[in-house]
Design a protein around this motif. Sequence first.
Motif, PDB file in Angstrom:
ATOM      1  N   ALA A   6       0.829  -1.205   0.000  1.00 49.59           N
ATOM      2  CA  ALA A   6       0.000   0.000   0.000  1.00 49.59           C
ATOM      3  C   ALA A   6       0.864   1.256   0.000  1.00 49.59           C
ATOM      4  CB  ALA A   6      -0.936  -0.004   1.212  1.00 49.59           C
ATOM      5  N   GLU A   7       1.969   1.225   0.732  1.00 51.16           N
ATOM      6  CA  GLU A   7       2.872   2.374   0.751  1.00 51.16           C
ATOM      7  C   GLU A   7       3.532   2.588  -0.603  1.00 51.16           C
ATOM      8  OE1 GLU A   7       5.647   2.876   3.927  1.00 51.16           O
ATOM      9  OE2 GLU A   7       4.387   1.802   5.353  1.00 51.16           O
ATOM     10  N   GLN A  66       0.963   4.332  -2.878  1.00 49.80           N
ATOM     11  CA  GLN A  66       0.441   5.632  -2.473  1.00 49.80           C
ATOM     12  C   GLN A  66       1.191   6.748  -3.189  1.00 49.80           C
ATOM     13  OE1 GLN A  66      -2.188   6.421  -0.402  1.00 49.80           O
ATOM     14  NE2 GLN A  66      -1.798   8.492  -1.127  1.00 49.80           N
ATOM     15  N   GLN A  92       3.112   9.849  -3.995  1.00 48.02           N
ATOM     16  CA  GLN A  92       3.945  10.779  -3.238  1.00 48.02           C
ATOM     17  C   GLN A  92       4.264  12.044  -4.028  1.00 48.02           C
ATOM     18  OE1 GLN A  92       4.858  10.085  -0.015  1.00 48.02           O
ATOM     19  NE2 GLN A  92       3.662   8.203  -0.176  1.00 48.02           N
ATOM     20  N   GLY A 104       4.836   6.668  -6.510  1.00 49.78           N
ATOM     21  CA  GLY A 104       4.721   6.303  -5.115  1.00 49.78           C
ATOM     22  C   GLY A 104       6.118   6.255  -4.519  1.00 49.78           C
ATOM     23  N   ALA A 117       2.986   5.137  -9.935  1.00 52.79           N
ATOM     24  CA  ALA A 117       1.592   4.922  -9.554  1.00 52.79           C
ATOM     25  C   ALA A 117       0.816   4.628 -10.840  1.00 52.79           C
ATOM     26  CB  ALA A 117       1.036   6.152  -8.840  1.00 52.79           C
ATOM     27  N   GLN A 164      -7.069  -0.240  -7.489  1.00 47.84           N
ATOM     28  CA  GLN A 164      -6.400   0.705  -6.616  1.00 47.84           C
ATOM     29  C   GLN A 164      -5.303  -0.022  -5.837  1.00 47.84           C
ATOM     30  OE1 GLN A 164      -6.666   3.940  -6.438  1.00 47.84           O
ATOM     31  NE2 GLN A 164      -5.043   4.014  -4.918  1.00 47.84           N
ATOM     32  N   GLY A 165      -4.115   0.547  -5.822  1.00 50.79           N
ATOM     33  CA  GLY A 165      -2.993  -0.095  -5.135  1.00 50.79           C
ATOM     34  C   GLY A 165      -2.022  -0.775  -6.064  1.00 50.79           C
TER      35      GLY A 165
END
Length: 216
Positions: free
Chosen positions: A125-126, A129, A131, A146, A151, A161-162
């Motif tokens: 997930a990080e 995400q 950035q 990310g 992404a 998503q993810g």
Amino acid sequence: MTGQSSQELFEERIRAPHGLDFYLGLPEELEPRFVTTLPMLPTPAQQAEIDADDSGPESLAAIAFNTHRPDAPELWDFPNQRIARAQGQASAGGVASARGLAGLYAAATTGRDGRPPLLKPDTMAEFAQIQSIGYDVVSRVHKAFGLGFSAVTEFYPFLGQGAFGHSGAAGCLALADPRSGLAYGYNRRRYAYPGGAAAENADLLRACVTAARATR
């Protein structure tokens, strides 16, 4: 500290245990399998766009891609240098088949051959995400990143998503969509116009996502 190089750690902890056709430092005995990359063949209209957008030798793009040096190899020819393949620097020296690319993302997100995934859900997930997002002043296109990965749902919104991954300069692309369980790898021998993930990836990915969701 183990005193091991990144290549040794990759081999010991990731490539060998998961049987991946992906190398940081291609062994000399595997050299006959390597297929050289080929330069872009733009149409006259595409070449005109390239010429009109040509960066000067001291520009950010020229410095970032090392073209400001008169003795630097062409970007498309860089992986054709044995020294680049042998040293296996993480930024550009990996050598893999499309199956190897997909296998690495599968090992990271869903696991392979009964092994647990290399990444925990929170870590995935990080990675996905966003950035940073916006206009890239080096490549002069829209980008979204990310943590270390692109992404990819920003460019392929039909992915879950993810999802996270990265493109290669020649048109290659590899990514994982943890929601659908898809791990995708695509290699291209000849550089695609205008660079980055080749246009055909959108149709190929859409077909793969449809197939993956149909088998869940």
